[in-house]
Design a protein around this motif. Structure first.
Motif, short mmCIF file in Angstrom:
data_model
loop_
_atom_site.label_atom_id
_atom_site.label_comp_id
_atom_site.label_asym_id
_atom_site.label_seq_id
_atom_site.Cartn_x
_atom_site.Cartn_y
_atom_site.Cartn_z
N LEU A 42 2.06 1.34 -2.00
CA LEU A 42 1.11 1.81 -3.01
C LEU A 42 -0.28 1.29 -2.71
O LEU A 42 -0.47 0.10 -2.43
N LYS A 91 -4.21 9.63 -1.03
CA LYS A 91 -4.91 8.35 -0.91
C LYS A 91 -4.32 7.25 -1.77
O LYS A 91 -4.72 6.10 -1.65
N ASP A 92 -3.34 7.57 -2.62
CA ASP A 92 -2.77 6.54 -3.50
C ASP A 92 -1.46 5.94 -2.98
O ASP A 92 -0.90 5.05 -3.60
N TYR A 93 -0.98 6.40 -1.81
CA TYR A 93 0.23 5.82 -1.21
C TYR A 93 0.28 6.14 0.28
O TYR A 93 -0.40 7.05 0.76
N GLY A 149 -2.84 2.06 -4.99
CA GLY A 149 -3.31 1.76 -6.35
C GLY A 149 -2.14 1.40 -7.24
O GLY A 149 -1.01 1.24 -6.76
N GLN A 190 -0.58 3.26 -9.37
CA GLN A 190 0.37 4.36 -9.54
C GLN A 190 0.09 5.44 -8.50
O GLN A 190 -0.95 5.43 -7.86
N ALA A 191 1.04 6.34 -8.35
CA ALA A 191 0.90 7.42 -7.37
C ALA A 191 1.70 8.62 -7.84
O ALA A 191 2.62 8.50 -8.66
#
Length: 148
Positions: A114, A74-76, A116, A118-119
């Motif tokens: 991205l 879910k972060d990228y 968020g 960071q990933a």
């Protein structure tokens, strides 16, 4: 007695040398943010002299092509396909076709978007290494690339 010892030692050394595990390809990974919402992943294969790995773009019936599988997160999100530099193209008798491959080193690149700040990009890659005399069985390698 001395001859028996030397014979046994020679035999053991020859078994040891012939049973060495070949590992002609080492993988390394990096990531670089190109904006607040985009990054590029770098997946580098360092290949021993005399060996090569195959392109992602190999026709059916040929060697095992290099491929990448990225785990959903879910972060990228992936942005396009994994790209590679121009490969060497050569006819290989063992496959009876032209094949594309890389020697010495190759860097594959994958853009990501991205979600968020960071990933952590995880996945697996598959490749096959060959030299002029043999091909090793295809190998699967897991990777984890932090992006911050």
């Amino acid at each position: 007695m001395k001859n028996l010892f030397l014979f046994t030692l020679g035999l053991l050394l020859s078994f040891s040398a012939s049973s060495q595990i070949l590992n002609p390809v080492k993988w390394s990974y990096a990531a670089k943010k190109i904006s607040k919402t985009e990054a590029v992943l770098y997946l580098k294969a360092s290949i021993q002299n005399g060996w090569h790995i195959y392109s992602q773009n190999i026709a059916d019936g040929g060697p095992v092509k290099t491929s990448f599988s990225f785990k959903l997160a879910k972060d990228y999100k992936l942005n396009g396909k994994t790209i590679e530099p121009k490969a060497i193209i050569k006819f290989e008798k063992s496959f009876e076709m032209n094949v594309s491959y890389f020697e010495k080193a190759v860097i594959f690149q994958q853009k990501i978007k991205l979600i968020g700040p960071q990933a952590l990009v995880k996945g697996t890659l598959e490749f096959m290494a060959c030299d002029d005399h043999q091909c090793l069985p295809p190998e699967n390698v897991e990777f984890s690339i932090p992006v911050s």
